[in-house]
Scaffold this motif. Structure first.
Motif, PDB file in Angstrom:
ATOM      1  N   LYS A   1       0.829  -1.200   0.000  1.00 27.63           N
ATOM      2  CA  LYS A   1       0.000   0.000   0.000  1.00 27.63           C
ATOM      3  C   LYS A   1       0.868   1.257   0.000  1.00 27.63           C
ATOM      4  O   LYS A   1       1.342   1.699   1.034  1.00 27.63           O
ATOM      5  CB  LYS A   1      -0.928   0.008   1.218  1.00 27.63           C
ATOM      6  CG  LYS A   1      -1.778  -1.240   1.358  1.00 27.63           C
ATOM      7  CD  LYS A   1      -2.754  -1.407   0.216  1.00 27.63           C
ATOM      8  CE  LYS A   1      -3.700  -2.574   0.462  1.00 27.63           C
ATOM      9  NZ  LYS A   1      -4.653  -2.773  -0.622  1.00 27.63           N
TER      10      LYS A   1
ATOM     11  N   ILE B   1      -3.218   9.081  -0.751  1.00 25.05           N
ATOM     12  CA  ILE B   1      -4.582   9.145  -0.224  1.00 25.05           C
ATOM     13  C   ILE B   1      -4.945  10.615  -0.034  1.00 25.05           C
ATOM     14  O   ILE B   1      -4.227  11.362   0.635  1.00 25.05           O
ATOM     15  CB  ILE B   1      -4.694   8.405   1.127  1.00 25.05           C
ATOM     16  CG1 ILE B   1      -4.300   6.933   0.968  1.00 25.05           C
ATOM     17  CG2 ILE B   1      -6.099   8.518   1.688  1.00 25.05           C
ATOM     18  CD1 ILE B   1      -4.233   6.172   2.279  1.00 25.05           C
TER      19      ILE B   1
ATOM     20  N   TRP C   1       2.173   8.489   1.894  1.00 25.12           N
ATOM     21  CA  TRP C   1       0.856   8.401   1.255  1.00 25.12           C
ATOM     22  C   TRP C   1       0.312   9.774   0.856  1.00 25.12           C
ATOM     23  O   TRP C   1      -0.851   9.881   0.469  1.00 25.12           O
ATOM     24  CB  TRP C   1      -0.127   7.720   2.214  1.00 25.12           C
ATOM     25  CG  TRP C   1       0.249   6.292   2.512  1.00 25.12           C
ATOM     26  CD1 TRP C   1       0.946   5.440   1.732  1.00 25.12           C
ATOM     27  CD2 TRP C   1      -0.068   5.552   3.718  1.00 25.12           C
ATOM     28  NE1 TRP C   1       1.106   4.216   2.334  1.00 25.12           N
ATOM     29  CE2 TRP C   1       0.489   4.244   3.560  1.00 25.12           C
ATOM     30  CE3 TRP C   1      -0.745   5.857   4.885  1.00 25.12           C
ATOM     31  CZ2 TRP C   1       0.375   3.269   4.529  1.00 25.12           C
ATOM     32  CZ3 TRP C   1      -0.857   4.874   5.855  1.00 25.12           C
ATOM     33  CH2 TRP C   1      -0.308   3.596   5.678  1.00 25.12           C
TER      34      TRP C   1
ATOM     35  N   HIS D   1      -3.819   1.748   5.895  1.00 28.26           N
ATOM     36  CA  HIS D   1      -3.984   2.311   4.550  1.00 28.26           C
ATOM     37  C   HIS D   1      -5.415   2.114   4.057  1.00 28.26           C
ATOM     38  O   HIS D   1      -6.034   3.022   3.487  1.00 28.26           O
ATOM     39  CB  HIS D   1      -2.987   1.659   3.589  1.00 28.26           C
ATOM     40  CG  HIS D   1      -2.917   2.307   2.246  1.00 28.26           C
ATOM     41  ND1 HIS D   1      -3.859   2.074   1.248  1.00 28.26           N
ATOM     42  CD2 HIS D   1      -2.045   3.213   1.715  1.00 28.26           C
ATOM     43  CE1 HIS D   1      -3.558   2.767   0.173  1.00 28.26           C
ATOM     44  NE2 HIS D   1      -2.453   3.473   0.426  1.00 28.26           N
TER      45      HIS D   1
ATOM     46  N   SER E   1      -8.054   4.985   3.199  1.00 28.81           N
ATOM     47  CA  SER E   1      -8.605   4.989   1.834  1.00 28.81           C
ATOM     48  C   SER E   1     -10.125   4.967   1.866  1.00 28.81           C
ATOM     49  O   SER E   1     -10.793   5.620   1.053  1.00 28.81           O
ATOM     50  CB  SER E   1      -8.081   3.780   1.052  1.00 28.81           C
ATOM     51  OG  SER E   1      -6.678   3.832   0.933  1.00 28.81           O
TER      52      SER E   1
ATOM     53  N   SER F   1     -11.309   8.340   2.584  1.00 32.10           N
ATOM     54  CA  SER F   1     -11.036   9.206   1.426  1.00 32.10           C
ATOM     55  C   SER F   1     -12.134   9.055   0.381  1.00 32.10           C
ATOM     56  O   SER F   1     -12.639  10.041  -0.166  1.00 32.10           O
ATOM     57  CB  SER F   1      -9.677   8.866   0.825  1.00 32.10           C
ATOM     58  OG  SER F   1      -9.434   9.644  -0.330  1.00 32.10           O
TER      59      SER F   1
END
Length: 567
Positions: free
Chosen positions: A435, A439, A463, A553, A557, A560
């Protein structure tokens, strides 16, 4: 007879005529009088005997009552009788010692007079017993003597019935169980203290482990030399299994209460075996021992099960094998027993050429804190929990640990386990952090531990996450009042203002957008300790520390994507 004849009006001639008849009647009267006298004598004698018997019976009853009263009064517990309203009709003298109340004070009084202001729930149960005429009843009551001394009393009641089968009262006993109850209270307090200690230790130990695991994840995400990969894999694998071991030690009592649950997921068996092999490779080299791993190639590469618990059992068995082997080596065999469309059954064998276990000790070594001999801990170290934990971990997976051993010649531990087949061709390799994609999210973090904050900063930078980190709840509130964020990661144990109180302040904000922001608990406490409480404080989720980087992650995500959907 003459008086009766004269009264009847007989003449002298008649009397002479019926003389023989009158003489016979007269004789009959005389005989009757004699019989009456005899009967009277017999009745008088019988009355005298009956009176003597009655007196003797009364004396026996008095003696029996006296003996029964002596016996009853020497019994430590209280024996009593009540009517159907709960009024005492009889008590033995033990009530004075137990309750501090004399028999005279208690007779004809209702039990409720002695339980004013306490035992509300039990009083209600007692009232229902007397009202509904249940056959029997047992309860525990707290009672204060007139001196103020507190006693715990176990009360047992049964109904009594008259000749027509109608309930007419109760008989019962009261037993002093103060010592048992106080011991129970002390044990509960000790358990609470132990749980609080374990909870604190859990948090303190997991916090540095979070940094070790987090940094190993970050190193695996960065560029490294090919020869460094094995070292990083061992670092990550060892730290994760150290965490698993700590979790089991801190939650050992859960095995006894069946609270440990399986967490089944897809995993790559060959990768798991490779990690274990790497973990013990250096142990074998350092001890000049051989270490052979044999994996049946016909076993499916991807299976579904609790790989962490399986791995810990294997690690415990191999650790013991190396610990008690001075020459020769250890063989680790993984053999396919059977396979269907749904399930694959595998036998795991760990064989060593070590000191072995004597026959009379083979059953005992599976108990907690028990080792093969008194000096085992001094010579080899260890707590004596490894085999016990392994046995319990296998029990919840519906299998058992087997042993063959000869003292001085080595041991063989094995178990058969059935794992579900996976519909995936391959499982994500856990040694590599896949990952790494950016993001789009603004995250506010409450984290007072600087090392944990450093790990999060490095991950967020990789990220491309926009973030702010506060050292405590008050700092977080100050930042949150000034800026907009999409998600809050909330540590629960912080100085000045903890995570729970901070969340409560946020949920009470007038701005509905701010008060409804997703808040995810980020804590080193175990899930069982905080799960219900985080729900009660209206948090949206829970992420345990040390956290899995892939899970973190995926969590970020998710929010997000949710942010984009809301917009």
């Amino acid at each position: 007879m003459k008086r009766q004849i004269t009264k009847a009006g007989f003449e002298d001639a008649d009397i002479e005529k019926y003389k023989d008849f009158f003489d016979s009647v007269n004789e009959a009267y005389k005989g009757y009088d004699e019989d009456v006298k005899d009967v009277e004598i017999i009745l008088e004698e019988s009355s005298k005997e009956l009176f003597k018997s009655n007196q003797a019976l009364k004396s026996e009853v008095v003696r029996a009552e006296s003996e029964i009263n002596i016996i009853v009064d020497t019994i430590e517990g209280v024996i009593f009788k009540t009517d159907l309203s709960g009024n005492f009709k009889y008590l033995n003298k033990a009530c004075k010692d137990l309750l501090g109340i004399s028999v005279e004070e208690a007779l004809n009084k209702n039990y409720r007079e002695f339980l004013v202001g306490i035992n509300k729930d039990e009083n209600l149960r007692l009232q229902n017993f007397f009202a509904e005429h249940h056959d029997d009843f047992v309860t525990l009551l707290k009672f204060f003597k007139p001196t103020g001394e507190k006693v715990w009393v176990q009360v047992r009641l049964v109904l009594t019935y008259d000749n027509d089968g109608i309930a007419n009262g109760t008989i019962g006993t009261m037993t002093d169980v103060t010592q048992l109850k106080e011991t129970e209270i002390e044990l509960n307090l000790a358990n609470k203290t132990k749980d609080e200690f374990l909870s604190t230790m859990s948090h303190e130990i997991r916090t540095p482990l979070n940094a070790v695991i987090g940094m190993s994840d970050i190193l695996l995400m960065e560029k490294f030399l090919p020869e460094q990969l094995e070292n990083l894999q061992v670092l990550k694998y060892s730290s994760e299994h150290l965490l698993a071991l700590i979790n089991d030690l801190l939650n050992l009592n859960k095995f006894k209460s069946n609270e440990v649950k399986l967490v089944e997921d897809d995993f790559n068996l060959s990768e798991l075996i490779q990690n274990i092999q790497l973990h013990f490779k250096h142990t074998a080299i350092n001890n000049n021992l051989s270490f052979e791993t044999v994996l049946d190639s016909s076993i499916p590469s991807v299976l579904k099960g609790d790989s962490l618990k399986l791995s810990q059992v294997l690690k415990n068995l191999l650790s013991n094998a190396f610990k008690f082997t001075h020459k020769g080596g250890v063989t680790f065999e993984i053999e396919l027993l059977s396979s269907t469309n749904d399930v694959t059954t595998i036998r795991f064998n760990v064989k060593d050429s070590g000191i072995g276990v004597s026959y009379d000790k083979q059953k005992d070594i599976f108990k907690s804190f028990v080792q093969a001999s008194d000096n085992t801990s001094q010579l080899y170290g260890g707590s004596g929990l490894g085999l016990y934990i392994s046995k319990e971990l296998l029990n919840i997976q519906s299998t058992s640990l087997q042993l063959e051993s000869t003292e001085g010649k080595g041991s063989k531990f094995w178990f058969d386990i059935s794992l579900k087949n996976s519909d995936k061709i391959d499982a994500i390799k856990q040694n590599y952090i896949s990952k790494t994609n950016p993001i789009d999210l603004k995250v506010l973090v409450a984290e007072d531990n600087q090392i944990n904050a450093l790990v999060l900063k490095k991950l967020f930078n990789k990220w491309k996450i926009n973030y702010e980190i506060a050292n405590n709840g008050q700092e977080l509130l100050d930042l949150y009042n000034q800026k907009h964020f999409d998600l809050i990661l909330m540590d629960l144990q912080m100085p000045i203002l903890n995570g729970y109180d901070t969340t409560r302040y946020i949920r009470k904000m007038n701005d509905i957008r701010k008060s409804t922001i997703p808040i995810v608990a980020l804590t080193a406490f175990s899930q069982s300790e905080v799960k219900e409480k985080t729900k009660r404080y209206k948090m949206n989720g829970y992420l345990s520390k040390p956290f899995n980087v892939n899970e973190l992650h995926e969590l970020l995500s998710f929010y997000s994507v949710r942010k984009q959907e809301v917009v």
